[in-house]
Design a protein around this motif. Structure first.
Motif, PDB file in Angstrom:
ATOM      1  N   ILE A   7       0.371  12.850   1.276  1.00 34.61           N
ATOM      2  CA  ILE A   7      -0.829  12.240   1.193  1.00 34.61           C
ATOM      3  C   ILE A   7      -1.658  12.185   2.504  1.00 34.61           C
ATOM      4  O   ILE A   7      -2.795  12.438   2.416  1.00 34.61           O
ATOM      5  N   ARG A   8      -1.184  11.651   3.638  1.00 35.30           N
ATOM      6  CA  ARG A   8      -2.001  11.993   4.723  1.00 35.30           C
ATOM      7  C   ARG A   8      -2.410  13.195   5.186  1.00 35.30           C
ATOM      8  O   ARG A   8      -3.568  13.343   5.551  1.00 35.30           O
ATOM      9  N   ARG A   9      -1.768  14.169   4.853  1.00 34.53           N
ATOM     10  CA  ARG A   9      -2.172  15.509   5.378  1.00 34.53           C
ATOM     11  C   ARG A   9      -3.238  15.962   4.235  1.00 34.53           C
ATOM     12  O   ARG A   9      -4.234  16.565   4.735  1.00 34.53           O
ATOM     13  N   LEU A  10      -3.087  15.519   2.878  1.00 32.63           N
ATOM     14  CA  LEU A  10      -4.057  16.043   2.155  1.00 32.63           C
ATOM     15  C   LEU A  10      -5.571  15.357   2.147  1.00 32.63           C
ATOM     16  O   LEU A  10      -6.510  15.875   2.051  1.00 32.63           O
ATOM     17  N   GLN A  11      -5.339  14.118   2.591  1.00 33.46           N
ATOM     18  CA  GLN A  11      -6.708  13.408   3.009  1.00 33.46           C
ATOM     19  C   GLN A  11      -7.292  13.791   4.191  1.00 33.46           C
ATOM     20  O   GLN A  11      -8.533  13.889   4.228  1.00 33.46           O
ATOM     21  N   GLY A  26      -7.247  17.029   5.159  1.00 32.09           N
ATOM     22  CA  GLY A  26      -7.548  18.251   4.964  1.00 32.09           C
ATOM     23  C   GLY A  26      -6.592  19.330   5.513  1.00 32.09           C
ATOM     24  O   GLY A  26      -6.945  20.404   5.747  1.00 32.09           O
ATOM     25  N   GLU A  27      -5.408  18.830   5.938  1.00 31.01           N
ATOM     26  CA  GLU A  27      -4.563  19.780   6.489  1.00 31.01           C
ATOM     27  C   GLU A  27      -3.621  20.460   5.443  1.00 31.01           C
ATOM     28  O   GLU A  27      -3.540  20.158   4.360  1.00 31.01           O
ATOM     29  N   ASN A  28      -2.638  21.270   6.084  1.00 30.49           N
ATOM     30  CA  ASN A  28      -1.773  21.864   5.014  1.00 30.49           C
ATOM     31  C   ASN A  28      -0.591  21.003   4.856  1.00 30.49           C
ATOM     32  O   ASN A  28      -0.075  20.472   5.392  1.00 30.49           O
ATOM     33  N   PRO A  29      -0.527  20.854   3.296  1.00 27.05           N
ATOM     34  CA  PRO A  29       0.644  20.041   2.859  1.00 27.05           C
ATOM     35  C   PRO A  29       2.037  20.231   3.461  1.00 27.05           C
ATOM     36  O   PRO A  29       2.816  19.257   3.683  1.00 27.05           O
ATOM     37  N   ASP A  30       2.291  21.427   3.817  1.00 28.78           N
ATOM     38  CA  ASP A  30       3.408  21.563   4.447  1.00 28.78           C
ATOM     39  C   ASP A  30       3.702  21.171   5.914  1.00 28.78           C
ATOM     40  O   ASP A  30       2.917  21.861   6.646  1.00 28.78           O
ATOM     41  N   GLY A  31       4.378  20.269   6.383  1.00 27.41           N
ATOM     42  CA  GLY A  31       4.605  20.058   7.621  1.00 27.41           C
ATOM     43  C   GLY A  31       5.128  20.878   8.648  1.00 27.41           C
ATOM     44  O   GLY A  31       4.805  21.121   9.658  1.00 27.41           O
ATOM     45  N   ASP A  32       5.937  22.108   8.111  1.00 29.79           N
ATOM     46  CA  ASP A  32       6.676  22.848   8.981  1.00 29.79           C
ATOM     47  C   ASP A  32       5.630  24.240   9.207  1.00 29.79           C
ATOM     48  O   ASP A  32       5.956  25.198   9.692  1.00 29.79           O
ATOM     49  N   TYR A  33       4.409  24.133   8.325  1.00 30.11           N
ATOM     50  CA  TYR A  33       3.622  25.405   8.514  1.00 30.11           C
ATOM     51  C   TYR A  33       2.826  25.335   9.845  1.00 30.11           C
ATOM     52  O   TYR A  33       2.412  24.545  10.357  1.00 30.11           O
ATOM     53  N   ASN A  34       2.906  26.550  10.713  1.00 31.81           N
ATOM     54  CA  ASN A  34       2.291  26.619  11.987  1.00 31.81           C
ATOM     55  C   ASN A  34       1.049  27.620  11.578  1.00 31.81           C
ATOM     56  O   ASN A  34       1.457  28.869  11.264  1.00 31.81           O
ATOM     57  N   TRP A  36       0.741  -1.265  -0.056  1.00 30.72           N
ATOM     58  CA  TRP A  36      -0.107  -0.041  -0.096  1.00 30.72           C
ATOM     59  C   TRP A  36       0.686   1.136  -0.131  1.00 30.72           C
ATOM     60  O   TRP A  36       0.417   2.509  -0.312  1.00 30.72           O
ATOM     61  N   GLN A  37       2.183   1.035   0.306  1.00 31.85           N
ATOM     62  CA  GLN A  37       2.901   2.217   0.296  1.00 31.85           C
ATOM     63  C   GLN A  37       3.919   2.635  -1.020  1.00 31.85           C
ATOM     64  O   GLN A  37       4.585   3.359  -1.245  1.00 31.85           O
ATOM     65  N   SER A  38       3.100   1.932  -2.087  1.00 29.68           N
ATOM     66  CA  SER A  38       3.497   2.237  -3.596  1.00 29.68           C
ATOM     67  C   SER A  38       2.579   2.905  -4.232  1.00 29.68           C
ATOM     68  O   SER A  38       1.415   2.674  -3.954  1.00 29.68           O
ATOM     69  N   ALA A  39       3.112   3.627  -5.400  1.00 32.19           N
ATOM     70  CA  ALA A  39       2.255   4.102  -6.559  1.00 32.19           C
ATOM     71  C   ALA A  39       2.596   3.732  -7.684  1.00 32.19           C
ATOM     72  O   ALA A  39       3.837   3.598  -7.906  1.00 32.19           O
ATOM     73  N   PHE A  40       1.491   3.665  -8.700  1.00 32.32           N
ATOM     74  CA  PHE A  40       1.841   3.376 -10.031  1.00 32.32           C
ATOM     75  C   PHE A  40       2.361   4.519 -10.845  1.00 32.32           C
ATOM     76  O   PHE A  40       1.642   5.610 -10.999  1.00 32.32           O
ATOM     77  N   ASP A  41       3.661   4.306 -11.584  1.00 32.51           N
ATOM     78  CA  ASP A  41       4.219   5.593 -12.162  1.00 32.51           C
ATOM     79  C   ASP A  41       3.944   5.207 -13.837  1.00 32.51           C
ATOM     80  O   ASP A  41       4.379   4.045 -14.357  1.00 32.51           O
ATOM     81  N   LYS A  42       3.309   6.337 -14.299  1.00 31.54           N
ATOM     82  CA  LYS A  42       2.654   5.837 -15.813  1.00 31.54           C
ATOM     83  C   LYS A  42       3.908   5.989 -16.537  1.00 31.54           C
ATOM     84  O   LYS A  42       4.075   5.231 -17.673  1.00 31.54           O
ATOM     85  N   ASN A  43       4.977   6.677 -16.394  1.00 34.40           N
ATOM     86  CA  ASN A  43       6.051   6.883 -17.175  1.00 34.40           C
ATOM     87  C   ASN A  43       6.865   5.678 -17.363  1.00 34.40           C
ATOM     88  O   ASN A  43       7.480   5.276 -18.495  1.00 34.40           O
ATOM     89  N   ALA A  44       7.021   4.892 -16.181  1.00 33.74           N
ATOM     90  CA  ALA A  44       7.814   3.712 -16.007  1.00 33.74           C
ATOM     91  C   ALA A  44       6.897   2.638 -16.111  1.00 33.74           C
ATOM     92  O   ALA A  44       7.318   1.358 -16.329  1.00 33.74           O
ATOM     93  N   GLU A  56       8.454  10.943   3.362  1.00 33.11           N
ATOM     94  CA  GLU A  56       7.800  12.374   3.196  1.00 33.11           C
ATOM     95  C   GLU A  56       6.501  12.439   2.157  1.00 33.11           C
ATOM     96  O   GLU A  56       5.402  13.069   2.576  1.00 33.11           O
ATOM     97  N   GLU A  57       6.539  11.604   1.287  1.00 35.09           N
ATOM     98  CA  GLU A  57       5.307  11.496   0.259  1.00 35.09           C
ATOM     99  C   GLU A  57       4.133  10.944   1.040  1.00 35.09           C
ATOM    100  O   GLU A  57       3.100  11.267   0.684  1.00 35.09           O
ATOM    101  N   LEU A  58       4.325   9.703   1.917  1.00 28.84           N
ATOM    102  CA  LEU A  58       3.201   9.255   2.354  1.00 28.84           C
ATOM    103  C   LEU A  58       2.675  10.230   3.520  1.00 28.84           C
ATOM    104  O   LEU A  58       1.412  10.290   3.891  1.00 28.84           O
TER     105      LEU A  58
END
Length: 752
Positions: free
Chosen positions: A210-214, A216-224, A188-196, A205-207
């Motif tokens: 994705i968790r922050r986007l799901q 509804g949080e700010n994507p930047d982890g350092d944002y306060n 579940w920690q992989s994604a399909f790369d269309k180019n490859a 960091e990418e996980l």
């Protein structure tokens, strides 16, 4: 940079020639090989990669050059040598520092090649640790920003850096994907790369992104989001530090540019002179672009607006007029009635002042009923169309422009015994024969109505029809189970002899096996039939005759509903045959096609078209009539009209469809007879309402043009007797005249 390196190389070569120095190698002496110095390596590299500039040739003498530039060259050489020494020292220091600090690149070894015998550098093998991680490799697919669906039908998915094809990896089915997720807990920690075209693992960091986007949080982890507010314009000493007004600048500060004005005027003059032509609008190539971020259009209709509640009337006023107030009896009657039976849900009341009006006692009940209406009652949106009624009426030409057509009654011939069932006109349009139910057959002239000959037959006359041939003259009459052929009197000798040779030839053809009996009378008596065809027993009274255009074949339809109801008789062979082995339904009418070997058969509900040459069914017309009563074929053979007892008249276009092209409903009672005019664009219909409808029917040779059907005239003159009106109509072939037979025992001629 290239020029400076070239000059440095020259300076160094001068120094090497002047003061030869031996540079020691940085490698240990145990190797036993002589290595070139850094300067020599630099020379080799510069010789390979850079091209020295060839000095320009000066025409002056060397002495003049030395005299003029000697002092200057010496000073410049000294200065440049000092600068070069400083730059070389700085570069050596920087290179040594960088290599010592980085420590990434391995140190090479110098060995002697077995093939060339020259020294070469050899680097150690890369150990399988971080250096061999595939995540640090570049993407092998180098197609760039190209749609990948271009490669859907190809075995490769792109090209690598060397221009070679990158083959498409093998992909399993859904079952393989499911098994891979079961076996690998990290799937579940992989994604399909269309180019490859393969699954690639996601980093932490990418996980987390994705968790922050799901969530509804700010994507930047350092944002306060709860940082303290910085007071920029409040506080001591910060008031009105900078202007905060957003008012537009006044026009008095604007000054027109003189150069922009000149440039604009230059463009205007070029446009006026035609030197600059505005771009033409680009023709759309049919491509549509959609905004992917907008909401998808709904397929459902928008909700209908709620109906507005009715406004209060005078009776609901707090001070209504006296005529709206109920009397004591009306009040008592209203109170005793059930709530469902009351005309109104309230009783009008009168108050002297508005302040005396109590609270509205039916407010909650009305609101509740209103909610029930909105929730339960279905609503239909009715769009109001602003259409002029006159625009819906088709624009037809006036009847006066479509003359000639019959419009008045010219003469009348009376039958004293029974209804006049049938009438027929000779091919030359001079004679008419009519018969009634009493067995009376009258031959009379069309122009004056004078009766030339009368016959008295045994039984009721069902139908009568002239032969369409113009070189002979005879007609056939249908009585009970008999077909009798009569010859009119006063015929020319040539026509009479040819007619007798057809009906009663001297040499009879060989007999054919049939249940129909042919009998010829060789006597010259005009009161007797020259030829008689006796139908099989039980055939009944013939109700319709249909001649082929050549006059040799005659089709008869009798009242019998069995196989013996339809017969085709051939005069030349004196032979009769039943065209159908099995009949579906009751045959009402038959017709021959005017130009093709086709045969129309009308049953109670359908009209079937048969090909007599190939003996197969071509088409079945469905007029939608409950009971077909009459039928006729246009002289062109491409159109058919069908009438029924349910007052419908259907026009069929055989090239268009098996459904009616147009349905006409002009009669108030059952339609009895229809016929096209053989030469004029007219057709007539008669009905039991005692009227005859005359229509203009123009058929065009252009298949893309629809036929023009215009109602012209309603002829009234026959009386309705015992619920029957005009029983049959026939056109005069060479004139726009019409002959009709009615149930009132009369035959009439209608002229134009």
């Amino acid at each position: 940079m290239a020029v400076s390196e070239v000059t440095n190389g020259r300076k160094k070569r001068k120094q090497a020639d002047a003061e030869p120095e031996v540079v020691k190698s940085t490698f240990p002496e145990t190797v036993g090989l002589e290595l070139p110095s850094d300067e020599e390596e630099g020379e080799d590299e510069s010789d390979d990669g850079e091209v020295e500039e060839f000095p320009e040739i000066d025409a002056r003498s060397d002495s003049e050059d030395d005299a003029e530039d000697g002092s200057d060259d010496e000073e410049e050489d000294e200065d440049e040598e000092d600068d070069e020494d400083e730059e070389d020292e700085e570069e050596d220091d920087s290179v040594s520092d960088s290599t010592s600090d980085a420590g990434v690149f391995p140190k090479p070894k110098t060995i002697v090649s077995d093939i060339t015998g020259q020294p070469k550098r050899v680097y150690p093998d890369i150990e399988p640790d971080y250096d061999s991680d595939s995540s640090t490799e570049d993407d092998p697919n180098r197609i760039g920003n190209v749609p990948l669906h271009w490669y859907d039908d190809m075995p490769h998915i792109g090209y690598n850096i060397n221009g070679r094809r990158v083959l498409r990896p093998a992909l399993g089915d859904e079952l393989d994907k499911f098994l891979s997720t079961v076996e690998d807990p990290q799937a579940w920690q992989s994604a399909f790369d269309k180019n490859a075209q393969m699954d690639k693992p996601l980093t932490g960091e990418e996980l987390d992104l994705i968790r922050r986007l799901q969530a509804g949080e700010n994507p930047d982890g350092d944002y306060n989001p709860y940082e303290p507010t910085v007071e920029w314009f409040t506080g001591k000493g910060k008031e009105e530090v900078m202007p905060l007004s957003a008012a537009p600048e006044p026009k008095r500060r604007w000054l027109a540019s003189k150069w922009e004005k000149k440039k604009i005027m230059k463009i205007v003059r070029a446009i006026r002179l035609g030197r600059i032509v505005p771009s033409k609008p680009k023709a759309t190539d049919g491509k549509h672009f959609y905004d992917i971020w907008t909401e998808a259009p709904s397929e459902h209709a928008p909700p209908l607006p709620a109906p507005k509640p009715s406004l209060p009337t005078h009776s609901e006023s707090y001070n209504p007029p006296a005529e709206y107030l109920p009397a004591e009896e009306e009040r008592k009657k209203w109170q005793e009635a059930e709530p469902e039976d009351r005309e109104q849900d309230y009783l009008p009341q009168k108050y002297s002042a508005l302040r005396l009006v109590p609270a509205y006692d039916r407010f909650i009940k009305e609101r509740f009923n209103r909610q029930l209406d909105l929730y339960l009652a279905p609503r239909i949106q009715r769009k109001k169309l602003n259409i002029d009624p006159e625009s819906l009426i088709p624009k037809l030409p006036s009847p006066s422009s479509l003359k000639p057509f019959p419009n008045y009654k010219s003469l009348k011939v009376a039958h004293t015994e029974g209804r006049t069932r049938c009438v027929s006109v000779s091919p030359d349009g001079s004679w008419v024969v009519s018969g009634d139910e009493g067995g009376n057959l009258i031959l009379w002239e069309v122009i004056v109505g004078r009766a030339v000959k009368r016959w008295k037959l045994d039984g009721k006359i069902g139908t009568v029809e002239w032969c369409p041939r113009t070189d002979v003259a005879f007609f056939v009459v249908g009585t009970e189970e008999k077909l009798q052929f009569f010859v009119p009197p006063n015929l020319p000798r040539a026509v009479l002899s040819l007619t007798q040779s057809i009906l009663a030839p001297a040499t009879l053809p060989p007999p054919t096996p049939s249940s129909i009996k042919w009998t010829s009378s060789f006597s010259s008596g005009e009161n007797e039939a020259l030829l008689t065809i006796e139908l099989s027993s039980g055939s009944g009274l013939p109700k319709q005759f249909a001649w082929h255009r050549k006059g040799d074949y005659l089709a008869s339809v009798s009242t019998n509903e069995s196989q013996g109801g339809v017969w085709v008789h051939q005069l030349s062979r004196r032979h009769s045959q039943a065209p159908f082995k099995k009949i579906k339904g009751t045959v009402q009418l038959v017709q021959f096609h005017p130009s093709k070997p086709h045969f129309f058969v009308a049953t109670q509900r359908y009209v079937r078209l048969y090909n007599l040459a190939e003996q197969k069914l071509l088409k079945t017309l469905m007029p939608g009539i409950r009971w077909i009563s009459s039928m006729d074929v246009h002289p062109s053979g491409d159109h058919v009209i069908v009438g029924g007892y349910d007052r419908k008249l259907c026009w069929f276009d055989l090239e268009l469809s098996d459904k009616p092209y147009k349905i006409l409903r002009y009669h108030t009672r059952a339609i009895r007879s229809l016929q096209f005019h053989p030469t004029y664009p007219l057709f007539a219909s008669s009905s039991d309402d005692g009227s005859i409808q005359i229509f203009h029917a123009r058929v065009y040779n252009d298949l893309m043009t629809d036929p023009l059907i215009v109602p012209l005239k309603i002829l009234r003159g026959h009386e309705v007797k015992d619920g029957l009106g005009v029983l049959q109509v026939k056109w005069v072939p060479r004139q726009p005249w019409l002959v009709s037979a009615g149930a009132d025992g009369s035959a009439m001629v209608w002229c134009s």
